[in-house]
Write an enzyme that holds these catalytic residues in place. Sequence first.
Site, PDB file in Angstrom:
ATOM      1  N   ASP A 185       0.876  -1.163   0.000  1.00 25.33           N
ATOM      2  CA  ASP A 185       0.000   0.000   0.000  1.00 25.33           C
ATOM      3  C   ASP A 185       0.921   1.223   0.000  1.00 25.33           C
ATOM      4  O   ASP A 185       2.107   1.110   0.347  1.00 25.33           O
ATOM      5  CB  ASP A 185      -0.893  -0.022   1.241  1.00 25.33           C
ATOM      6  N   ASP A 212       0.265   5.168   1.042  1.00 24.42           N
ATOM      7  CA  ASP A 212       0.248   6.062   2.199  1.00 24.42           C
ATOM      8  C   ASP A 212       0.209   5.279   3.507  1.00 24.42           C
ATOM      9  O   ASP A 212      -0.687   4.462   3.726  1.00 24.42           O
ATOM     10  CB  ASP A 212      -0.985   6.983   2.137  1.00 24.42           C
TER      11      ASP A 212
END
Length: 224
Positions: free
Chosen positions: A11, A13
């Site tokens: 992922d 952020d």
Amino acid sequence: MENKPESVLFDLDGTLIDTAPDFHWVINQLLQEEHRDIVSYDFLRKYVSNGARAMVEASFGYSEGETEFKRLHQRMLEIYLSHLDVDSKLFPGLDNCLIWLEKHNIAWGVVTNKPELYTTPVMQGLNLFERADSIICPDHVTERKPHPESLHLACKQIGCSAENSVYVGDHIRDIEAGRRAGMTTVAATYGYLGENEDPSTWLADHYISSATELQPLLQSLYNI
């Protein structure tokens, strides 16, 4: 397990890149434009993984259906576009981890719910865009995480199997997507956890409380 995974996907952020400092600056810039009191870094950090809408709602107190919300949300994105990677950086330890993955010919990539308009410049600004074997944004799929479509697309681009791939994320949606895709999941609890969130309920295969723990975890899992 196999001698090494075919890919390690992240992922963006709160997992691969610490983008919270730039979001904090952007939100406070917007608050000042609106003659509001600024918010603390610790306050805002809890909302970053849920995106711009969540940050606007938390900082201004407007819900998504209200008239002012749309204007503030749009203005926030305008400010962010000019302040994407000023203070954003890889989480400590991940630069060495990416170098290690590349050295062992293990593909790595990003699967994010962050739109391509913002993802690409951030990755380019940190000199990661050309290094990544796949970067999947919501623009490239029909269904966002927690649906596994984006993870399957990344594996297709890389030419690897989901069953022998790892997905690392800091939100329950990441772990659910990884599990649904049949991947080994790693919960990054150093990321942007919301208030009263309990990552142990996410049912990840593994948990790391610091980004520096990822490489040793992979080494131990795959005997590399």
